[in-house]
Design a protein around this motif. Structure first.
Motif, PDB file in Angstrom:
ATOM      1  N   ALA A  98      47.731  22.556  65.086  1.00 68.15           N
ATOM      2  CA  ALA A  98      48.196  23.234  63.884  1.00 68.15           C
ATOM      3  C   ALA A  98      47.536  24.607  63.757  1.00 68.15           C
ATOM      4  O   ALA A  98      46.409  24.814  64.201  1.00 68.15           O
ATOM      5  CB  ALA A  98      47.867  22.394  62.651  1.00 68.15           C
ATOM      6  N   ALA A  99      48.246  25.525  63.147  1.00 70.01           N
ATOM      7  CA  ALA A  99      47.703  26.867  62.934  1.00 70.01           C
ATOM      8  C   ALA A  99      46.572  26.815  61.905  1.00 70.01           C
ATOM      9  O   ALA A  99      46.627  26.040  60.949  1.00 70.01           O
ATOM     10  CB  ALA A  99      48.800  27.794  62.445  1.00 70.01           C
ATOM     11  N   LEU A 100      45.549  27.621  62.139  1.00 74.68           N
ATOM     12  CA  LEU A 100      44.435  27.693  61.206  1.00 74.68           C
ATOM     13  C   LEU A 100      44.774  28.656  60.075  1.00 74.68           C
ATOM     14  O   LEU A 100      45.440  29.658  60.289  1.00 74.68           O
ATOM     15  CB  LEU A 100      43.170  28.182  61.910  1.00 74.68           C
ATOM     16  CG  LEU A 100      42.625  27.310  63.025  1.00 74.68           C
ATOM     17  CD1 LEU A 100      41.424  27.972  63.685  1.00 74.68           C
ATOM     18  CD2 LEU A 100      42.248  25.940  62.497  1.00 74.68           C
ATOM     19  N   ASP A 101      44.312  28.355  58.875  1.00 73.98           N
ATOM     20  CA  ASP A 101      44.540  29.263  57.761  1.00 73.98           C
ATOM     21  C   ASP A 101      43.258  30.026  57.415  1.00 73.98           C
ATOM     22  O   ASP A 101      43.087  30.506  56.301  1.00 73.98           O
ATOM     23  CB  ASP A 101      45.085  28.523  56.540  1.00 73.98           C
ATOM     24  CG  ASP A 101      44.129  27.462  56.030  1.00 73.98           C
ATOM     25  OD1 ASP A 101      43.144  27.171  56.724  1.00 73.98           O
ATOM     26  OD2 ASP A 101      44.377  26.931  54.935  1.00 73.98           O
ATOM     27  N   PHE A 102      42.357  30.121  58.403  1.00 70.36           N
ATOM     28  CA  PHE A 102      41.114  30.867  58.233  1.00 70.36           C
ATOM     29  C   PHE A 102      40.696  31.384  59.591  1.00 70.36           C
ATOM     30  O   PHE A 102      41.194  30.932  60.628  1.00 70.36           O
ATOM     31  CB  PHE A 102      40.014  29.981  57.637  1.00 70.36           C
ATOM     32  CG  PHE A 102      39.720  28.763  58.471  1.00 70.36           C
ATOM     33  CD1 PHE A 102      38.755  28.805  59.454  1.00 70.36           C
ATOM     34  CD2 PHE A 102      40.421  27.573  58.266  1.00 70.36           C
ATOM     35  CE1 PHE A 102      38.488  27.683  60.234  1.00 70.36           C
ATOM     36  CE2 PHE A 102      40.159  26.455  59.036  1.00 70.36           C
ATOM     37  CZ  PHE A 102      39.188  26.511  60.028  1.00 70.36           C
ATOM     38  N   GLU A 103      39.779  32.356  59.589  1.00 71.74           N
ATOM     39  CA  GLU A 103      39.281  32.901  60.843  1.00 71.74           C
ATOM     40  C   GLU A 103      38.109  32.057  61.328  1.00 71.74           C
ATOM     41  O   GLU A 103      37.190  31.764  60.574  1.00 71.74           O
ATOM     42  CB  GLU A 103      38.826  34.343  60.651  1.00 71.74           C
ATOM     43  CG  GLU A 103      38.338  34.974  61.924  1.00 71.74           C
ATOM     44  CD  GLU A 103      37.921  36.418  61.731  1.00 71.74           C
ATOM     45  OE1 GLU A 103      37.431  37.005  62.700  1.00 71.74           O
ATOM     46  OE2 GLU A 103      38.056  36.937  60.615  1.00 71.74           O
ATOM     47  N   ARG A 104      38.171  31.644  62.582  1.00 70.97           N
ATOM     48  CA  ARG A 104      37.089  30.855  63.170  1.00 70.97           C
ATOM     49  C   ARG A 104      36.104  31.820  63.834  1.00 70.97           C
ATOM     50  O   ARG A 104      36.497  32.624  64.669  1.00 70.97           O
ATOM     51  CB  ARG A 104      37.630  29.878  64.199  1.00 70.97           C
ATOM     52  CG  ARG A 104      36.551  28.969  64.776  1.00 70.97           C
ATOM     53  CD  ARG A 104      37.123  27.990  65.767  1.00 70.97           C
ATOM     54  NE  ARG A 104      38.085  27.093  65.152  1.00 70.97           N
ATOM     55  CZ  ARG A 104      37.796  25.871  64.710  1.00 70.97           C
ATOM     56  NH1 ARG A 104      36.580  25.414  64.809  1.00 70.97           N
ATOM     57  NH2 ARG A 104      38.729  25.113  64.193  1.00 70.97           N
ATOM     58  N   ALA A 105      34.842  31.729  63.453  1.00 71.65           N
ATOM     59  CA  ALA A 105      33.815  32.598  64.025  1.00 71.65           C
ATOM     60  C   ALA A 105      33.589  32.253  65.486  1.00 71.65           C
ATOM     61  O   ALA A 105      33.669  31.092  65.886  1.00 71.65           O
ATOM     62  CB  ALA A 105      32.514  32.446  63.246  1.00 71.65           C
ATOM     63  N   ALA A 106      33.307  33.270  66.284  1.00 73.99           N
ATOM     64  CA  ALA A 106      33.095  33.054  67.715  1.00 73.99           C
ATOM     65  C   ALA A 106      31.868  32.195  67.984  1.00 73.99           C
ATOM     66  O   ALA A 106      31.823  31.458  68.963  1.00 73.99           O
ATOM     67  CB  ALA A 106      32.969  34.399  68.422  1.00 73.99           C
ATOM     68  N   ASP A 107      30.852  32.271  67.106  1.00 74.85           N
ATOM     69  CA  ASP A 107      29.636  31.500  67.310  1.00 74.85           C
ATOM     70  C   ASP A 107      29.571  30.255  66.422  1.00 74.85           C
ATOM     71  O   ASP A 107      28.507  29.700  66.191  1.00 74.85           O
ATOM     72  CB  ASP A 107      28.403  32.371  67.064  1.00 74.85           C
ATOM     73  CG  ASP A 107      28.367  32.919  65.636  1.00 74.85           C
ATOM     74  OD1 ASP A 107      29.393  32.837  64.945  1.00 74.85           O
ATOM     75  OD2 ASP A 107      27.305  33.427  65.234  1.00 74.85           O
ATOM     76  N   ALA A 108      30.710  29.793  65.957  1.00 73.90           N
ATOM     77  CA  ALA A 108      30.751  28.611  65.094  1.00 73.90           C
ATOM     78  C   ALA A 108      30.365  27.367  65.892  1.00 73.90           C
ATOM     79  O   ALA A 108      30.688  27.248  67.079  1.00 73.90           O
ATOM     80  CB  ALA A 108      32.147  28.424  64.516  1.00 73.90           C
TER      81      ALA A 108
END
Length: 119
Positions: A98-108
């Motif tokens: 599913a598409a995310l409705d937020f930005e995922r941090a690269a270092d998450a």
């Protein structure tokens, strides 16, 4: 030089070619709850057997075996050599998640590890 064959011989050659394509293809088109085997596929369209292909138009789903590849809008173009040719008006690749409705941090973090405290 182009050879001109009698119509019955040409029809037999076309039928043999379509039968060979039908046996070798894994691609399927699902439209209105009915599955149709794709004979050939290219970047801008695909072909079905002209004998069994309905006049498809609109939204269809393209599968490779069980893998859902595309949701497509199509239009029938022409019949040629025992094949009905279809062009894509739009072909949208099906996402695996599913598409995310937020930005995922690269270092998450990939997950949360907890340590049970001694009792």
């Amino acid at each position: 030089m182009e050879a001109i064959l009698p119509k019955d011989i040409q029809a037999g050659l076309d039928a043999a070619r379509v039968d060979s394509l039908r046996k070798s293809s894994r691609l399927r088109v699902h439209a209105d709850g009915v599955e149709h085997k794709v004979l050939r596929y290219w970047d801008t369209g695909f072909s079905l057997d002209a004998q069994t292909a309905p006049q498809l138009r609109g939204r269809v789903d393209l599968f490779d075996g069980a893998a859902h590849l595309f949701q497509c809008l199509i239009v029938a173009v022409e019949q040629e050599g025992g094949e009905m040719l279809f062009d894509f008006k739009r072909a949208t690749r099906v996402a695996k998640s599913a598409a995310l409705d937020f930005e995922r941090a690269a270092d998450a973090p990939a997950g949360l590890i907890t340590v049970d405290a001694p009792h």
